[in-house]
Design a protein around this motif. Structure first.
Motif, mmCIF file in Angstrom:
data_model
loop_
_atom_site.group_PDB
_atom_site.id
_atom_site.type_symbol
_atom_site.label_atom_id
_atom_site.label_comp_id
_atom_site.label_asym_id
_atom_site.label_seq_id
_atom_site.Cartn_x
_atom_site.Cartn_y
_atom_site.Cartn_z
ATOM 1 N N TYR A 101 2.605 -40.062 -4.019
ATOM 2 C CA TYR A 101 1.957 -40.331 -5.297
ATOM 3 C C TYR A 101 3.030 -40.468 -6.372
ATOM 4 N N PRO A 102 3.158 -41.646 -6.964
ATOM 5 C CA PRO A 102 4.121 -41.784 -8.062
ATOM 6 C C PRO A 102 3.714 -40.887 -9.232
ATOM 7 N N ARG A 103 4.705 -40.347 -9.928
ATOM 8 C CA ARG A 103 4.438 -39.517 -11.101
ATOM 9 C C ARG A 103 4.661 -40.334 -12.354
ATOM 10 N N GLU A 104 3.818 -40.117 -13.335
ATOM 11 C CA GLU A 104 4.018 -40.784 -14.619
ATOM 12 C C GLU A 104 5.158 -40.106 -15.366
ATOM 13 N N ALA A 105 5.924 -40.895 -16.088
ATOM 14 C CA ALA A 105 7.031 -40.355 -16.872
ATOM 15 C C ALA A 105 6.483 -39.663 -18.119
ATOM 16 N N PHE A 106 7.118 -38.549 -18.511
ATOM 17 C CA PHE A 106 6.669 -37.810 -19.683
ATOM 18 C C PHE A 106 7.038 -38.527 -20.975
ATOM 19 N N CYS A 107 8.171 -39.180 -21.011
ATOM 20 C CA CYS A 107 8.531 -39.940 -22.210
ATOM 21 C C CYS A 107 9.053 -41.305 -21.781
ATOM 22 N N SER A 108 9.125 -42.205 -22.722
ATOM 23 C CA SER A 108 9.476 -43.584 -22.384
ATOM 24 C C SER A 108 10.919 -43.936 -22.711
ATOM 25 N N CYS A 109 11.772 -42.934 -22.924
ATOM 26 C CA CYS A 109 13.177 -43.254 -23.210
ATOM 27 C C CYS A 109 13.841 -43.821 -21.951
ATOM 28 N N THR A 110 14.984 -44.427 -22.142
ATOM 29 C CA THR A 110 15.664 -45.111 -21.035
ATOM 30 C C THR A 110 15.964 -44.175 -19.871
ATOM 31 N N GLY A 111 16.350 -42.948 -20.146
ATOM 32 C CA GLY A 111 16.687 -42.017 -19.079
ATOM 33 C C GLY A 111 15.479 -41.479 -18.345
ATOM 34 N N CYS A 112 14.443 -41.125 -19.084
ATOM 35 C CA CYS A 112 13.262 -40.500 -18.479
ATOM 36 C C CYS A 112 12.303 -41.497 -17.846
ATOM 37 N N SER A 113 12.367 -42.755 -18.249
ATOM 38 C CA SER A 113 11.401 -43.725 -17.738
ATOM 39 C C SER A 113 11.548 -43.945 -16.237
ATOM 40 N N PHE A 114 12.727 -43.662 -15.676
ATOM 41 C CA PHE A 114 12.908 -43.825 -14.236
ATOM 42 C C PHE A 114 12.264 -42.696 -13.442
ATOM 43 N N ASP A 115 11.709 -41.678 -14.110
ATOM 44 C CA ASP A 115 10.944 -40.660 -13.393
ATOM 45 C C ASP A 115 9.716 -41.283 -12.741
ATOM 46 N N ASP A 116 9.188 -42.331 -13.355
ATOM 47 C CA ASP A 116 8.067 -43.079 -12.788
ATOM 48 C C ASP A 116 8.643 -44.191 -11.924
ATOM 49 N N VAL A 117 8.395 -44.127 -10.634
ATOM 50 C CA VAL A 117 8.961 -45.108 -9.706
ATOM 51 C C VAL A 117 8.402 -46.502 -9.993
ATOM 52 N N ARG A 118 7.248 -46.578 -10.610
ATOM 53 C CA ARG A 118 6.689 -47.886 -10.940
ATOM 54 C C ARG A 118 7.526 -48.594 -11.997
ATOM 55 N N HIS A 119 8.140 -47.828 -12.879
ATOM 56 C CA HIS A 119 9.050 -48.428 -13.863
ATOM 57 C C HIS A 119 10.287 -48.984 -13.155
ATOM 58 N N ALA A 120 10.773 -48.274 -12.161
ATOM 59 C CA ALA A 120 11.910 -48.776 -11.381
ATOM 60 C C ALA A 120 11.533 -50.092 -10.706
ATOM 61 N N ARG A 121 10.322 -50.172 -10.193
ATOM 62 C CA ARG A 121 9.871 -51.414 -9.552
ATOM 63 C C ARG A 121 9.718 -52.527 -10.590
#
Length: 160
Positions: free
Chosen positions: A79-99
């Protein structure tokens, strides 16, 4: 007055390097030519301001994050996790952003480099489809996306 040789003239001129003091690194799994094409696409996107999310090094980071997410062995769903914030560093916590990043780079690359990166991403997409579950309520969401990786079940946080 004696004539100066062209080599002597060129040696006196300062060398302008687009990449700075160090050349760009090679992305794991890509050839040197494809890595350079990716770096050029990232550099152009970052300096032309037509992409706020694509920056130098983003493709390598996105590939590492995508591999890391798909790495756990076993047959349990992921299950992908949503990122807590949208900054450049934290956005990669959500694997969908990486995709998302990989998709954006694929659109910007020339043919041969696009095919090479696509050959890396395609098997990972197959594993992502196999290891994640479809979201049965994706069609009811107020926002709809054309990307299939957003129509999979995610692990929601308590904030949203």
């Amino acid at each position: 007055m004696p004539r100066r040789r062209p080599r002597a003239l060129r040696a006196e001129q300062p060398v302008s390097r687009v990449w700075g003091p160090t050349p760009p690194f090679r992305i794991h799994g890509l050839s040197a030519g494809a890595s350079l094409a990716v770096h050029h696409a990232e550099y152009r996107a970052g300096h032309l301001s037509d992409s706020c999310s694509l920056h130098p090094g983003a493709t390598d980071r996105a590939l590492r994050r995508y591999r890391e997410f798909l790495h756990p062995p076993g047959r349990r769903p992921l299950y992908p996790r949503e990122a807590f914030c949208s900054c450049t560093g934290c956005s990669f916590d959500d694997v969908r952003h990486a995709r998302d990043m990989l998709e954006e780079v694929l659109e910007r690359l020339p043919g041969r480099a696009r095919a090479e990166l696509g050959r890396l991403v395609k098997p990972m997409d197959a594993v992502f489809l196999r290891r994640t579950l479809p979201d049965p309520f994706a069609h009811r969401r107020p926002w709809r996306t054309e990307f299939w990786w957003y129509r999979r079940l995610v692990e929601r946080s308590e904030w949203g």
